[in-house]
Design a protein around this motif. Structure first.
Motif, PDB file in Angstrom:
ATOM      1  N   ASN A  77       0.831  -1.209   0.000  1.00 57.64           N
ATOM      2  CA  ASN A  77       0.000   0.000   0.000  1.00 57.64           C
ATOM      3  C   ASN A  77       0.867   1.260   0.000  1.00 57.64           C
ATOM      4  O   ASN A  77       0.551   2.260  -0.663  1.00 57.64           O
ATOM      5  CB  ASN A  77      -0.935  -0.002   1.208  1.00 57.64           C
ATOM      6  CG  ASN A  77      -2.037  -1.040   1.074  1.00 57.64           C
ATOM      7  OD1 ASN A  77      -2.388  -1.426  -0.050  1.00 57.64           O
ATOM      8  ND2 ASN A  77      -2.586  -1.491   2.193  1.00 57.64           N
ATOM      9  N   ARG A  78       1.974   1.243   0.772  1.00 59.60           N
ATOM     10  CA  ARG A  78       2.862   2.394   0.835  1.00 59.60           C
ATOM     11  C   ARG A  78       3.472   2.683  -0.543  1.00 59.60           C
ATOM     12  O   ARG A  78       3.528   3.825  -1.011  1.00 59.60           O
ATOM     13  CB  ARG A  78       3.959   2.160   1.863  1.00 59.60           C
ATOM     14  CG  ARG A  78       4.808   3.400   2.134  1.00 59.60           C
ATOM     15  CD  ARG A  78       5.900   3.115   3.153  1.00 59.60           C
ATOM     16  NE  ARG A  78       5.374   2.547   4.378  1.00 59.60           N
ATOM     17  CZ  ARG A  78       5.622   1.308   4.819  1.00 59.60           C
ATOM     18  NH1 ARG A  78       6.390   0.503   4.104  1.00 59.60           N
ATOM     19  NH2 ARG A  78       5.104   0.882   5.949  1.00 59.60           N
ATOM     20  N   VAL A  79       3.925   1.594  -1.203  1.00 57.49           N
ATOM     21  CA  VAL A  79       4.519   1.750  -2.526  1.00 57.49           C
ATOM     22  C   VAL A  79       3.485   2.256  -3.531  1.00 57.49           C
ATOM     23  O   VAL A  79       3.747   3.167  -4.325  1.00 57.49           O
ATOM     24  CB  VAL A  79       5.136   0.430  -3.002  1.00 57.49           C
ATOM     25  CG1 VAL A  79       5.593   0.531  -4.451  1.00 57.49           C
ATOM     26  CG2 VAL A  79       6.317   0.045  -2.107  1.00 57.49           C
ATOM     27  N   GLU A  80       2.283   1.691  -3.475  1.00 60.24           N
ATOM     28  CA  GLU A  80       1.258   2.073  -4.445  1.00 60.24           C
ATOM     29  C   GLU A  80       0.779   3.507  -4.228  1.00 60.24           C
ATOM     30  O   GLU A  80       0.468   4.222  -5.188  1.00 60.24           O
ATOM     31  CB  GLU A  80       0.099   1.087  -4.355  1.00 60.24           C
ATOM     32  CG  GLU A  80       0.479  -0.305  -4.855  1.00 60.24           C
ATOM     33  CD  GLU A  80      -0.574  -1.346  -4.544  1.00 60.24           C
ATOM     34  OE1 GLU A  80      -1.613  -0.963  -3.957  1.00 60.24           O
ATOM     35  OE2 GLU A  80      -0.371  -2.520  -4.881  1.00 60.24           O
ATOM     36  N   ASN A  81       0.717   3.954  -2.979  1.00 63.78           N
ATOM     37  CA  ASN A  81       0.353   5.358  -2.718  1.00 63.78           C
ATOM     38  C   ASN A  81       1.397   6.308  -3.301  1.00 63.78           C
ATOM     39  O   ASN A  81       1.063   7.361  -3.868  1.00 63.78           O
ATOM     40  CB  ASN A  81       0.212   5.593  -1.214  1.00 63.78           C
ATOM     41  CG  ASN A  81      -1.043   4.950  -0.648  1.00 63.78           C
ATOM     42  OD1 ASN A  81      -2.030   4.755  -1.372  1.00 63.78           O
ATOM     43  ND2 ASN A  81      -1.032   4.612   0.643  1.00 63.78           N
ATOM     44  N   LEU A  82       2.660   5.945  -3.150  1.00 67.68           N
ATOM     45  CA  LEU A  82       3.726   6.774  -3.728  1.00 67.68           C
ATOM     46  C   LEU A  82       3.630   6.798  -5.251  1.00 67.68           C
ATOM     47  O   LEU A  82       3.852   7.830  -5.885  1.00 67.68           O
ATOM     48  CB  LEU A  82       5.096   6.260  -3.286  1.00 67.68           C
ATOM     49  CG  LEU A  82       5.426   6.418  -1.789  1.00 67.68           C
ATOM     50  CD1 LEU A  82       6.736   5.720  -1.464  1.00 67.68           C
ATOM     51  CD2 LEU A  82       5.494   7.891  -1.404  1.00 67.68           C
ATOM     52  N   LEU A  83       3.302   5.640  -5.836  1.00 72.99           N
ATOM     53  CA  LEU A  83       3.162   5.582  -7.284  1.00 72.99           C
ATOM     54  C   LEU A  83       1.989   6.426  -7.763  1.00 72.99           C
ATOM     55  O   LEU A  83       2.049   7.057  -8.824  1.00 72.99           O
ATOM     56  CB  LEU A  83       3.000   4.136  -7.749  1.00 72.99           C
ATOM     57  CG  LEU A  83       4.245   3.246  -7.588  1.00 72.99           C
ATOM     58  CD1 LEU A  83       3.915   1.803  -7.953  1.00 72.99           C
ATOM     59  CD2 LEU A  83       5.386   3.758  -8.453  1.00 72.99           C
ATOM     60  N   ARG A  84       0.883   6.437  -6.986  1.00 74.55           N
ATOM     61  CA  ARG A  84      -0.254   7.284  -7.358  1.00 74.55           C
ATOM     62  C   ARG A  84       0.141   8.771  -7.307  1.00 74.55           C
ATOM     63  O   ARG A  84      -0.231   9.557  -8.180  1.00 74.55           O
ATOM     64  CB  ARG A  84      -1.434   7.023  -6.423  1.00 74.55           C
ATOM     65  CG  ARG A  84      -2.050   5.636  -6.580  1.00 74.55           C
ATOM     66  CD  ARG A  84      -3.313   5.478  -5.757  1.00 74.55           C
ATOM     67  NE  ARG A  84      -3.786   4.104  -5.784  1.00 74.55           N
ATOM     68  CZ  ARG A  84      -3.491   3.175  -4.870  1.00 74.55           C
ATOM     69  NH1 ARG A  84      -2.720   3.493  -3.839  1.00 74.55           N
ATOM     70  NH2 ARG A  84      -3.967   1.947  -4.975  1.00 74.55           N
ATOM     71  N   GLN A  85       0.881   9.134  -6.264  1.00 73.57           N
ATOM     72  CA  GLN A  85       1.369  10.526  -6.188  1.00 73.57           C
ATOM     73  C   GLN A  85       2.280  10.842  -7.372  1.00 73.57           C
ATOM     74  O   GLN A  85       2.252  11.954  -7.917  1.00 73.57           O
ATOM     75  CB  GLN A  85       2.118  10.746  -4.872  1.00 73.57           C
ATOM     76  CG  GLN A  85       1.242  10.618  -3.640  1.00 73.57           C
ATOM     77  CD  GLN A  85       2.036  10.809  -2.357  1.00 73.57           C
ATOM     78  OE1 GLN A  85       3.100  11.404  -2.359  1.00 73.57           O
ATOM     79  NE2 GLN A  85       1.502  10.274  -1.262  1.00 73.57           N
ATOM     80  N   ARG A  86       3.080   9.859  -7.745  1.00 72.50           N
ATOM     81  CA  ARG A  86       3.997  10.074  -8.868  1.00 72.50           C
ATOM     82  C   ARG A  86       3.223  10.304 -10.162  1.00 72.50           C
ATOM     83  O   ARG A  86       3.609  11.118 -11.004  1.00 72.50           O
ATOM     84  CB  ARG A  86       4.915   8.865  -9.005  1.00 72.50           C
ATOM     85  CG  ARG A  86       6.072   9.110  -9.961  1.00 72.50           C
ATOM     86  CD  ARG A  86       6.908   7.878 -10.153  1.00 72.50           C
ATOM     87  NE  ARG A  86       8.051   8.175 -10.999  1.00 72.50           N
ATOM     88  CZ  ARG A  86       8.008   8.333 -12.297  1.00 72.50           C
ATOM     89  NH1 ARG A  86       6.840   8.214 -12.926  1.00 72.50           N
ATOM     90  NH2 ARG A  86       9.087   8.635 -12.990  1.00 72.50           N
ATOM     91  N   VAL A  87       2.120   9.568 -10.354  1.00 68.02           N
ATOM     92  CA  VAL A  87       1.303   9.754 -11.547  1.00 68.02           C
ATOM     93  C   VAL A  87       0.765  11.196 -11.615  1.00 68.02           C
ATOM     94  O   VAL A  87       0.806  11.843 -12.662  1.00 68.02           O
ATOM     95  CB  VAL A  87       0.146   8.736 -11.564  1.00 68.02           C
ATOM     96  CG1 VAL A  87      -0.856   9.085 -12.664  1.00 68.02           C
ATOM     97  CG2 VAL A  87       0.681   7.332 -11.768  1.00 68.02           C
TER      98      VAL A  87
END
Length: 358
Positions: A77-87
């Motif tokens: 979840n932590r990684v995916e939240n960062l990826l969403r912010q990156r998008v």
């Protein structure tokens, strides 16, 4: 820790969890989207979509394994939240890049327009000079007259006895030039134009005749020194103007040293000293009752007496109250001279005060 899985297992897990595998067969409708994300992993879970760039080695595990391992699920979840912010940030960056690219194109276009305009400015200025000269017939006439004078005499310093009208015009040009050099030019005076300044310089126009005369006399004085070994030009010398020049600047130097109004400046003082100028005329002997040191000591003792009697140094106030025969005029002048010299001393300028005297 995440377990390493084989490529076949990864493909099966992605298909099961609804993850698009870019190495598998692609839907023709997604070809445009593939070009946009440049072959990135994209999840297909509605609001939870995020992009996995190629340089980030993240392979989402199955939901079952994430439910079984809370620590694994939290890390994912932590990684995916960062990826969403990156998008989100990457989209904003794309918009900024588009604005910058558009601005750069506009800037390049404007710079080309400036180059084209600069190519047209020079001929426009030339035509302006010609038109202004045609409009100002009087200036053109006087300039051509001065040019003829320069070609005949080798200089442009017209004397009034030679041509009073042309001499006054030359003086007016110098005044206009001086007005143009001021921070706030006098609106009642004309300011010389650039093209006029260039044309006058072509005939060696003298903008400051006093400074030119000073430099010419210094050059003559250097020649005199080469011939006679000194700069003590006698008053009976054949070139009277050179003897007068030496006497004048000795007098100006004394005024400068005393802090009185003088035409001497630091630049002129430096020029004269480099020429080997002698500030005192050795042929003129002055018999004085006191030497300079004795005069200084005499005034100093008088000042001590005055302070002991009156308790202050305001000599001018006391002198006014005394009778005419008992006034302290010379002592008052000495105090005024000391004050002026002290101002020069504090400024670091040339003066007759020394540390011992202060």
């Amino acid at each position: 820790a995440l377990q390493v899985e084989t490529s076949a297992e990864l493909s099966e897990l992605r298909n099961r969890d609804g993850i698009l595998d870019w190495n598998s067969e692609k839907d023709p409708t997604t070809v445009g989207e593939e070009n946009k994300v440049n072959q990135l992993f994209v999840t297909n879970k509605g609001e939870d979509d995020f992009v996995i760039p190629p340089h980030i080695m993240y392979y989402p595990p199955m939901r079952v394994r994430r439910k079984q391992n809370p620590a694994l699920n939290e890390a994912c979840n932590r990684v995916e939240n960062l990826l969403r912010q990156r998008v989100k940030i990457d989209g904003e960056a794309d918009r900024v890049r588009g604005v910058v690219a558009q601005a750069q194109r506009r800037l390049d276009l404007k710079e080309k327009e400036l180059v084209v305009l600069d190519e047209h400015v020079a001929p426009a200025l030339e035509s302006l000079k010609l038109i202004e000269m045609e409009v100002q017939d009087n200036w053109k006439t006087m300039y051509l007259k001065l040019k003829d004078y320069y070609e005949k005499n080798g200089h442009s310093n017209v004397a009034e006895k030679e041509d009073i009208k042309l001499a006054k015009w030359v003086t007016r040009m110098r005044t206009c030039y001086g007005n143009a050099q001021l921070d706030k030019p006098n609106p009642s005076l004309t300011v010389i134009k650039p093209y006029q300044y260039d044309l006058l310089n072509q005939i060696d126009f003298c903008w400051n005749p006093r400074e030119q005369q000073f430099n010419q006399n210094v050059a003559h004085l250097i020649e005199y020194k080469k011939e006679f070994g000194n700069t003590n030009v006698p008053l009976k010398y054949k070139e009277v103007h050179l003897a007068n020049f030496v006497q004048k600047w000795r007098r100006e130097y004394r005024l400068f040293q005393e802090g009185k109004p003088s035409n001497m400046s630091e630049d002129r003082l430096k020029v004269l000293e480099e020429a080997g100028f002698t500030w005192r005329d050795p042929s003129r002997k002055r018999y004085r009752t006191d030497t300079r040191k004795e005069t200084w000591d005499s005034f100093l003792s008088q000042l001590k007496w005055f302070h002991g009697k009156y308790g202050h140094f305001m000599v001018n106030k006391v002198s006014k109250t005394l009778e005419r025969g008992n006034r302290l005029g010379r002592l008052d002048e000495f105090c005024g001279w000391v004050r002026k010299q002290y101002v020069l001393y504090k400024e670091g300028s040339a003066c007759q005060l020394t540390d011992v005297k202060v």
